[in-house]
Every structure is written in structure tokens, then in C-alpha cells.
Design an enzyme around this catalytic site. Sequence first.
Site, PDB file in Angstrom:
ATOM      1  N   CYS A   1       2.356 -16.378  -0.347  1.00 51.79           N
ATOM      2  CA  CYS A   1       1.205 -15.479  -0.265  1.00 51.79           C
ATOM      3  C   CYS A   1       0.334 -15.687  -1.500  1.00 51.79           C
ATOM      4  O   CYS A   1       0.842 -16.006  -2.572  1.00 51.79           O
ATOM      5  CB  CYS A   1       1.710 -14.041  -0.210  1.00 51.79           C
ATOM      6  SG  CYS A   1       0.395 -12.828  -0.053  1.00 51.79           S
TER       7      CYS A   1
ATOM      8  N   TYR B   1      -2.548  -4.240  -1.302  1.00 59.19           N
ATOM      9  CA  TYR B   1      -2.130  -3.639  -0.028  1.00 59.19           C
ATOM     10  C   TYR B   1      -1.454  -2.285  -0.210  1.00 59.19           C
ATOM     11  O   TYR B   1      -1.312  -1.536   0.757  1.00 59.19           O
ATOM     12  CB  TYR B   1      -1.219  -4.598   0.740  1.00 59.19           C
ATOM     13  CG  TYR B   1      -1.986  -5.783   1.279  1.00 59.19           C
ATOM     14  CD1 TYR B   1      -2.544  -5.745   2.553  1.00 59.19           C
ATOM     15  CD2 TYR B   1      -2.189  -6.920   0.515  1.00 59.19           C
ATOM     16  CE1 TYR B   1      -3.281  -6.821   3.046  1.00 59.19           C
ATOM     17  CE2 TYR B   1      -2.924  -7.994   0.990  1.00 59.19           C
ATOM     18  CZ  TYR B   1      -3.465  -7.935   2.253  1.00 59.19           C
ATOM     19  OH  TYR B   1      -4.200  -8.991   2.729  1.00 59.19           O
TER      20      TYR B   1
END
Length: 437
Positions: free
Chosen positions: A172, A256
Site C-alpha cells: 500500500c 483512513y
Amino acid sequence: MKKGIKIVTIGGGSSYTPELVEGFIKRYNELPVRELWLVDIESGKEKLDTVGELAKRMVKKAGIPMEIKLTLDRREALKDADFVTTQLRVGLLDSRIKDERIPLSHGVIGQETNGAGGMFKAFRTIPVILDIDKDMSELCPNAWLINFTNPAGMITEALLRYGRNKKVIGLCNVPLGMEKAVADMLEVEQSRITMDFIGLNHMVFGKEIYLDGEKVTDKVMSSIAEGKMGSIVKNVKDLGWNPEFIKALGMMPCPYHRYYFQKGDMLEDELKEFSKGETRAEVVKRLENDLFELYKNVNLDIKPPQLEKRGGAYYSDAACRLINSIYNNKGDIQPVDVRNNGAIEGIDDDSAVEVSCIITKDGPKPIAMGKLPILANGLVQTIKSFERLVVEAAIEGSYDKALIALTINPLVPSEKMAKILLDELLIAHKDYLPQFA
């Protein structure tokens, strides 16, 4: 012995591919990529051809003997590969638009990797990724599979539990973005910053932060509390953080976390964009169209700077860095998604976690991070339970497990709403969900 490395990128027609090509060009002296195969499906052929021609121009300009090969035949590409990267989107951006708009139409957060949207992206993707894994076990059993396809944590979880290949790493760009944001804030080179990453994909914390090996966590947290940190990723709205909250948290959150710690504000912001037809997926679709128009220019032979407006900017750099470290047995530290194996106490050993790892020729070795602080443990454990159930539901086509998974997700307000979202999304995506037929 063959000279150079064979790398296969599945989803090669992606708008991110020029960044990947640039990363391999930059590292060619250390990482001699002999062949880069870009693979896509029939509906992605036009994009594959456009990106492939740009990649060939970039390689020609660099003057290196890297061959770019384009194909719609995955099995032909995979034969004897050394590394396989996956960056695919089952159902393309139109499916992502549904993942975002359907929950928002019911006043629930609609997001690509979190909540109902993330669950359905996993449902569409997991069977495809396991199919790739099966082909790899036959055609390139010694290759590393490096997955960047979202939701990366759930896909890594599925591969570790149900795949044949043990050489699997999830990747990621968010931890890289966190390091970069800290480096910018401290006005130093990114290479001087390291962090102890602990958590899950899109649910990772920077537990300790170091500059040249010296701990600077408190200083960084004070700067974040003062609002001195810039945006980390393009695809999550930066609403700032309450200074008292950041000081109390004592660890660097990832972007997030806003969906959980600022749920009401994030939903309000998304609903405004939804009412204007401006969900993130719709914005990305326009960005993609603009990028492909740029890529078609036969005089373009570099990665255009506009690509950095995409949410996954720098992921390819992370992928190239990871492959380079495995190939050259560097022993450096990078955050990746791997089997826990005791790295985080209290999470099942077989589960996928996102932690700092030492990268060797035998792959990532997770660094023991101890227990999750009590203030983060509950949320992380809830999301891990959600991920486990989603993976089981995706593989078994289990409606019951899907319903329970969605109900326990913190972004879904009730079991009644979970059923409404599940039913609507199952119908909306039925062409890509044969396991639920």
C-alpha cells in the site's frame, strides 16, 4: 543462467503503469528488468495499448534494454516470471461508482476499501486473485506475488489462507505517504525517516517515529496537533484533527482512520459530493480519461506529473523499492502486508497485518511490535473480524457471513441497514459475483 529479471504486471492497462515503468528505469543498474509484461483483459485492450506504447517510449528514451510486452493472455505472460504485480479493478470504475453511490443513497459512507464498498470490491476481486495465484503455482511457482489491488489487506488475507503460493506480499502507498508527510513537516529527506508501523491495511498506525534513528514521535505528534501536516493521500479528504484527540492518541493515524474517528464529518462531506455527482469514483473516472488522452500523445515519453493527482501516487515507487530489496537482499525496513506470525500480539498468527518488516531475499520478516495499545486494539480487532468474515463470504458465496460482516462494520448503523445495502449491492454487481448466484 538467464540474464535479468522477468516481471509481469496484471492490470497492465492501469493509469498507474507509467509510474511503475519509471521506477524500474530509475533502478535499472541495481534491478535489471529484462522483460516487463503488461497483461490486461479484452475490455481493457485499448488502455493496455495506449499505456504500453507510452512505456515503450519511456524505455527507449532511457536507453536501456528492457523489453515491454503486451498481452491479453495471462498464462503466456506468467511462464517463468520472477515477480508478478497485481493492480486490477474487477468491474472497472463503474463498479466503484456503485460501491460509493449505493451506500450514500442510504446515508451511509460509501468508500472504495472501507465498509460496504470495500466489502463488495473484495467480493469481486478475491476469486480473480485466487485464480491468478493458481496459474502462478503452475507456471512460475518460485515467483513473488506483490498485490497492490485494493482492498489490499483482505486480498492478502485471502491469499494467505486460501492461496497455493506462499510468496505473497500486500503493498500500500499509505505508509509511504505517512513517512513522506513527516519528512516534509520536518523538512528532511524521506530516507531519514523510519516508523514502527502497526495495524492493518488502511487501519495502520505509526507507533513510533524516528529521524536518523532518534525517536521524534512526541515532536511529530505536537506538529500534527498544531495542524502542520499536509495531506497524505489524494483520495481521502483532509479535515484536520482535533489537537486534544491527536495528543491523547499518541500515535500517528493514517488517513483512513478519518472514516472511523470522524465518521459524521466524513459522511456529511461525502453526501455533499454525492448530491453534485462528484463522488471520488466519478472524479477519478474523469481524471483517468484525462490521463489516457495525455498518454496517447506520441511525443510523451515520461510519466506525466498529472498522475500524482491519483490516490495511489507513489505506490509504484513502493513496489519497485520492495522488488529491488528482495532481489538484492537489502535487509532494509519497509511496511508491507504479511502473515502476522506473532508480530502483533493478540492477532491470529495466520492473519494478514500491516507492519514494518526487514526485507530479505527470502521475503519480508515482520518485526515484533508487541501489543496494540488498548486505545487502538478494539477498533483493529473489529476490522480484522470484518475482514475474516468478508474473505470467507467471498470464497463460499455465503449470504449469512456477508450479512454478519456488514453488520459488525463500524460504518454501518444497524443490521437492518446492513441487509438493505447487501441486497442492493448484490443485485447491482451480480455480473461479477457468480459465487453468490
